[in-house]
Each structure stands twice: as C-alpha cells, then as structure tokens.
Design an enzyme around this catalytic site. Sequence first.
Site, PDB file in Angstrom:
ATOM      1  N   GLU A 250       0.839  -1.201   0.000  1.00  0.00           N
ATOM      2  CA  GLU A 250       0.000   0.000   0.000  1.00  0.00           C
ATOM      3  C   GLU A 250       0.872   1.249   0.000  1.00  0.00           C
ATOM      4  OE1 GLU A 250      -2.699  -0.370   3.308  1.00  0.00           O
ATOM      5  OE2 GLU A 250      -3.604  -2.192   2.519  1.00  0.00           O
ATOM      6  N   HIS A 269      -7.824   1.386   1.770  1.00  0.00           N
ATOM      7  CA  HIS A 269      -7.630   1.170   3.213  1.00  0.00           C
ATOM      8  C   HIS A 269      -8.287   2.307   4.007  1.00  0.00           C
ATOM      9  CE1 HIS A 269      -4.882  -1.269   6.069  1.00  0.00           C
ATOM     10  NE2 HIS A 269      -5.978  -0.884   6.695  1.00  0.00           N
TER      11      HIS A 269
END
Length: 304
Positions: A250, A269
Amino acid sequence: MQERFALRNTGIRSFEVRTLDELKARIGEAHVLSVSGFWRNEFVEQAQQLAFIQSISAGTDQYSREILGAAGIRVASAQGVNERAVAEHAIGLVLAVARKLPMAFANQAAHKWRGLISEIAQREDELGGKTLVIVGMGRIGSRLAQLAKAFDMRVIGVKRDPARGGGAADLTVPQSQLLEVLPQADFVALTCPLNPSTQDLIDAKAFAAMKPTAVLVNVARGKVVNEPALIEAMRSGAIAAAALDCVWDEPLPPASPLWDLPNVFITPHSAGETQKYEDNVIDLLLENLQRLGRGETQLKNGFV
C-alpha cells in the site's frame, strides 16, 4: 491528529511529521509517539527518550514486541475506536457487490442507461437468506454480524476460541474448520488481525473450497490473503468477486493486476477513516497518558 490534539488545550507540547524521513530525523525529541504506518522498529535506536507509543491503528503487526519491550517502550493499539466504521464499511462492500454499484457508477460516468437484464444470474441480488462467513469475531467481526443479521443473512463466525461466544453469529467454529464452512459462504468477510496463524489464511485451497458465486471482502490486512492466489482466482472465475480495502503493498502499485480486474472492487484502506477517528484516538491517547502519569502498569489496549 495535530490539529485535533491542539484543540484539547492539554498543555502538552507536540509537533507533527508528515514523511518517514521527518520522523526518522526528529524521533529523538519525542517522549510519546502517536503513529501507525510510519513506524519502523529500527527507530528504537534513535528514540532515546521515547516511553510510549499510541498506535493510530487497531493493527499491531508493525510493532516488534521483543524490540520495544527490551527498550522499555510501552505500546497501545487503537483497537475499538473504529469498530463501527470498519463493520459499516464491510457491509457497504457487501451491498456494493450485491447491488452492482461499481457497475452503476461506471455506467453513469459513461452516460449509459443500462436496460433491464433478462439473464437472472447477471442481475443485482438480495442479501436476505445469503450466508456470510466472518473470519475474526472480535469487536469488528461481532459488529458486522449484527449488521448482517439486520439484512436477514445467516452468519457463520470463525474464531480462535469459539467457546468465548460468537455474538450475533448463528454458528461459530474454530479457525481449523475454516475450509469446512467456506463452501457454504455467499460472502466471506475478513476482520481478523494479521499474525502468523492468519497470514496467507485465504490461499489457493481456500479459494478452491469457495463456490464460484462467492464474494471475498477484506477489511483486515492485505497479507491475510495470498495475493497471487487471489489474482488467479479472479482471473479463473474460481469466485465471483472480491472487495478489498487492503492489499499486500500500500499504496497499491500502478502495475498491480488488481487495478484492472473487472470483478475486483478496491477502496484505499479507508474503512476506519471517519470524521470522528482522530478524536477517538486522542481520547484513548489521553486516557493512557493519565494512566502512565499515575504509575499504572495496565494501559487501555496495551500490548507491550
């Protein structure tokens, strides 16, 4: 966090950093650190004054208990501050897939009015009567079970210790029985922590156990799912779709195949990110600072 903390008028001097390099350069000044993804265990060597870390996230896999414990640095998670938000996001992802909302948005962007669908299997679906398997029946999983029951779903909980109760779940089984219950699932939601027993928990065997119409929802941690196996399952049609709030790396790299798979829906997220999040974490931070100030050994959500 800094802006919201300043509004509390605590009298505690504070500063913020916005990059990893800034944190590395200034961590030696800090007695208390509120952090999540920026934490690196090697920072302990430079953090000579650091006494306490209040994690901004519920996840704790980035913190070495051994290294921090040896340095005498206490750590507490933000477990519970986002349980409602993450559970609501998870049920939102379930609804988005069932009601084909990503497709509707794409059609809107293309100024396309989709006609009624004659092929029944391609239509939007209802949640009532569907089975949701929730892997991880902590605070988030338990809240998700309540929401799912409000939609008349059948809920099977997968929990490390089923004897401690499964809340709103119709049935609760140990993690060792995951492959036995996956064939019943219309939706599989991951709400468990990342640890050695859950890393790669959803692998090729798990996808093979799921029915081809099933949907995977991940609001846990990316590495709970074996990503190459996930990509293969999406490409082969082993399951119908995946809704992912977390991935291995990420931000998700531009070259990742996940971006372009038509049966994958991605959120960045953001499941726990709400307008109240910072204030919820600050409440927890101040509670733990008060406990430390009183010389108490037990912190709220303390794990080091």
